[in-house]
Design a protein around this motif. Structure first.
Motif, PDB file in Angstrom:
ATOM      1  N   GLU A  64       0.832  -1.204   0.000  1.00 48.64           N
ATOM      2  CA  GLU A  64       0.000   0.000   0.000  1.00 48.64           C
ATOM      3  C   GLU A  64       0.869   1.258   0.000  1.00 48.64           C
ATOM      4  O   GLU A  64       0.520   2.260  -0.630  1.00 48.64           O
ATOM      5  N   VAL A  65       2.014   1.206   0.684  1.00 48.55           N
ATOM      6  CA  VAL A  65       2.958   2.323   0.652  1.00 48.55           C
ATOM      7  C   VAL A  65       3.463   2.517  -0.779  1.00 48.55           C
ATOM      8  O   VAL A  65       3.552   3.652  -1.269  1.00 48.55           O
ATOM      9  N   ALA A  66       3.775   1.424  -1.470  1.00 48.84           N
ATOM     10  CA  ALA A  66       4.252   1.509  -2.853  1.00 48.84           C
ATOM     11  C   ALA A  66       3.195   2.161  -3.748  1.00 48.84           C
ATOM     12  O   ALA A  66       3.522   2.996  -4.599  1.00 48.84           O
ATOM     13  N   GLN A  67       1.929   1.803  -3.556  1.00 47.47           N
ATOM     14  CA  GLN A  67       0.847   2.405  -4.346  1.00 47.47           C
ATOM     15  C   GLN A  67       0.727   3.893  -4.051  1.00 47.47           C
ATOM     16  O   GLN A  67       0.557   4.706  -4.964  1.00 47.47           O
ATOM     17  N   ALA A  68       0.832   4.262  -2.764  1.00 49.89           N
ATOM     18  CA  ALA A  68       0.757   5.677  -2.390  1.00 49.89           C
ATOM     19  C   ALA A  68       1.935   6.458  -2.966  1.00 49.89           C
ATOM     20  O   ALA A  68       1.788   7.613  -3.383  1.00 49.89           O
ATOM     21  N   ALA A  69       3.116   5.830  -3.011  1.00 47.11           N
ATOM     22  CA  ALA A  69       4.298   6.484  -3.574  1.00 47.11           C
ATOM     23  C   ALA A  69       4.090   6.775  -5.054  1.00 47.11           C
ATOM     24  O   ALA A  69       4.430   7.868  -5.535  1.00 47.11           O
ATOM     25  N   GLN A  70       3.517   5.820  -5.783  1.00 47.78           N
ATOM     26  CA  GLN A  70       3.270   6.028  -7.210  1.00 47.78           C
ATOM     27  C   GLN A  70       2.205   7.095  -7.441  1.00 47.78           C
ATOM     28  O   GLN A  70       2.289   7.862  -8.389  1.00 47.78           O
ATOM     29  N   ALA A  71       1.202   7.144  -6.556  1.00 48.21           N
ATOM     30  CA  ALA A  71       0.159   8.159  -6.679  1.00 48.21           C
ATOM     31  C   ALA A  71       0.725   9.553  -6.407  1.00 48.21           C
ATOM     32  O   ALA A  71       0.361  10.521  -7.070  1.00 48.21           O
ATOM     33  N   ALA A  72       1.632   9.639  -5.417  1.00 43.08           N
ATOM     34  CA  ALA A  72       2.215  10.933  -5.058  1.00 43.08           C
ATOM     35  C   ALA A  72       3.203  11.423  -6.104  1.00 43.08           C
ATOM     36  O   ALA A  72       3.294  12.622  -6.377  1.00 43.08           O
ATOM     37  N   ARG A  73       3.951  10.496  -6.680  1.00 43.73           N
ATOM     38  CA  ARG A  73       4.947  10.863  -7.681  1.00 43.73           C
ATOM     39  C   ARG A  73       5.147   9.690  -8.638  1.00 43.73           C
ATOM     40  O   ARG A  73       5.958   8.798  -8.369  1.00 43.73           O
ATOM     41  N   PRO A  74       4.429   9.693  -9.733  1.00 47.46           N
ATOM     42  CA  PRO A  74       4.624   8.616 -10.712  1.00 47.46           C
ATOM     43  C   PRO A  74       6.101   8.543 -11.112  1.00 47.46           C
ATOM     44  O   PRO A  74       6.750   9.558 -11.313  1.00 47.46           O
ATOM     45  N   GLY A  75       6.619   7.344 -11.160  1.00 42.12           N
ATOM     46  CA  GLY A  75       8.030   7.162 -11.493  1.00 42.12           C
ATOM     47  C   GLY A  75       8.927   7.030 -10.283  1.00 42.12           C
ATOM     48  O   GLY A  75      10.099   6.710 -10.418  1.00 42.12           O
ATOM     49  N   CYS A  76       8.371   7.266  -9.095  1.00 43.42           N
ATOM     50  CA  CYS A  76       9.153   7.076  -7.869  1.00 43.42           C
ATOM     51  C   CYS A  76       9.569   5.604  -7.801  1.00 43.42           C
ATOM     52  O   CYS A  76       8.752   4.708  -7.971  1.00 43.42           O
ATOM     53  N   ARG A  77      10.851   5.355  -7.565  1.00 43.78           N
ATOM     54  CA  ARG A  77      11.344   3.976  -7.490  1.00 43.78           C
ATOM     55  C   ARG A  77      11.036   3.409  -6.105  1.00 43.78           C
ATOM     56  O   ARG A  77      11.306   4.069  -5.097  1.00 43.78           O
ATOM     57  N   THR A  78      10.494   2.207  -6.059  1.00 43.21           N
ATOM     58  CA  THR A  78      10.118   1.596  -4.785  1.00 43.21           C
ATOM     59  C   THR A  78      10.828   0.263  -4.623  1.00 43.21           C
ATOM     60  O   THR A  78      10.810  -0.576  -5.520  1.00 43.21           O
ATOM     61  N   ILE A  79      11.441   0.099  -3.446  1.00 45.01           N
ATOM     62  CA  ILE A  79      12.089  -1.154  -3.075  1.00 45.01           C
ATOM     63  C   ILE A  79      11.352  -1.690  -1.857  1.00 45.01           C
ATOM     64  O   ILE A  79      11.230  -0.997  -0.843  1.00 45.01           O
ATOM     65  N   LEU A  80      10.842  -2.904  -1.969  1.00 42.13           N
ATOM     66  CA  LEU A  80      10.183  -3.553  -0.841  1.00 42.13           C
ATOM     67  C   LEU A  80      11.106  -4.618  -0.285  1.00 42.13           C
ATOM     68  O   LEU A  80      11.709  -5.388  -1.035  1.00 42.13           O
ATOM     69  N   VAL A  81      11.234  -4.635   1.039  1.00 44.28           N
ATOM     70  CA  VAL A  81      12.087  -5.607   1.704  1.00 44.28           C
ATOM     71  C   VAL A  81      11.223  -6.484   2.599  1.00 44.28           C
ATOM     72  O   VAL A  81      10.203  -6.048   3.129  1.00 44.28           O
ATOM     73  N   SER A  82      11.654  -7.742   2.746  1.00 43.47           N
ATOM     74  CA  SER A  82      10.893  -8.658   3.582  1.00 43.47           C
ATOM     75  C   SER A  82      11.745  -9.850   3.963  1.00 43.47           C
ATOM     76  O   SER A  82      12.627 -10.257   3.207  1.00 43.47           O
ATOM     77  N   GLY A  83      11.449 -10.397   5.127  1.00 35.09           N
ATOM     78  CA  GLY A  83      12.071 -11.637   5.559  1.00 35.09           C
ATOM     79  C   GLY A  83      11.374 -12.846   4.973  1.00 35.09           C
ATOM     80  O   GLY A  83      11.853 -13.967   5.080  1.00 35.09           O
ATOM     81  N   TYR A  84      10.227 -12.628   4.338  1.00 33.05           N
ATOM     82  CA  TYR A  84       9.493 -13.717   3.698  1.00 33.05           C
ATOM     83  C   TYR A  84      10.014 -13.924   2.275  1.00 33.05           C
ATOM     84  O   TYR A  84      10.417 -12.975   1.609  1.00 33.05           O
ATOM     85  N   ALA A  85       9.949 -15.152   1.807  1.00 35.69           N
ATOM     86  CA  ALA A  85      10.295 -15.445   0.420  1.00 35.69           C
ATOM     87  C   ALA A  85       9.217 -14.855  -0.482  1.00 35.69           C
ATOM     88  O   ALA A  85       8.059 -14.713  -0.068  1.00 35.69           O
ATOM     89  N   THR A  86       9.583 -14.536  -1.699  1.00 35.89           N
ATOM     90  CA  THR A  86       8.608 -13.927  -2.615  1.00 35.89           C
ATOM     91  C   THR A  86       7.395 -14.833  -2.832  1.00 35.89           C
ATOM     92  O   THR A  86       6.293 -14.333  -3.033  1.00 35.89           O
ATOM     93  N   ALA A  87       7.587 -16.138  -2.754  1.00 34.67           N
ATOM     94  CA  ALA A  87       6.466 -17.069  -2.925  1.00 34.67           C
ATOM     95  C   ALA A  87       5.446 -16.939  -1.792  1.00 34.67           C
ATOM     96  O   ALA A  87       4.284 -17.308  -1.959  1.00 34.67           O
TER      97      ALA A  87
END
Length: 122
Positions: A64-87
């Motif tokens: 949801e933060v990534a979506q808000a970042a794109q809404a605030a500034r299209p083209g903003c680069r977003t990196i998501l980090v997690s201890g969970y595997a992508t699967a």
């Protein structure tokens, strides 16, 4: 100087990572959860990068933060980090870069550099 919004609920990790990013030449604004991040995106905008943990307390995820970042500034680069595997995560938007935890700070800096930051005017 590229601006980074760094969203992490672990205060110690947030502080250490922010210092390393600042040493690498980024202007860092910190948020402790997704709600604070969304407020900062709405009030300050102008972030070149958003780095956010995927899972955070308070009911607002990094997605949801990534979506808000794109809404605030299209083209903003977003990196998501997690201890969970992508699967184990919901499908990530195509524009989002994923970095698994634990990561070394240099990996994060390299990921930022590889995300083609906008050229700052001197």
């Amino acid at each position: 100087m590229p601006r980074v919004l760094y969203v992490e609920d672990d205060a110690l990790l947030r502080a250490v990572t922010s210092m390393a990013l600042e040493d690498a030449g980024y202007a860092v604004v910190e948020a402790h959860d997704g709600h604070q991040a969304r407020r900062l995106l709405e009030e300050e905008g102008g972030f070149d990068f958003v780095i956010s943990d995927v899972s955070m307390p308070g009911g607002m995820s990094g997605l949801e933060v990534a979506q808000a970042a794109q809404a605030a500034r299209p083209g903003c680069r977003t990196i998501l980090v997690s201890g969970y595997a992508t699967a184990q995560l919901p499908e990530l938007p195509a524009a989002v870069v994923y970095l698994g935890k634990p990561f070394r700070v240099q990996e994060l800096i390299d990921t930022l550099g590889g995300a083609n930051p906008p050229v700052a005017n001197s």
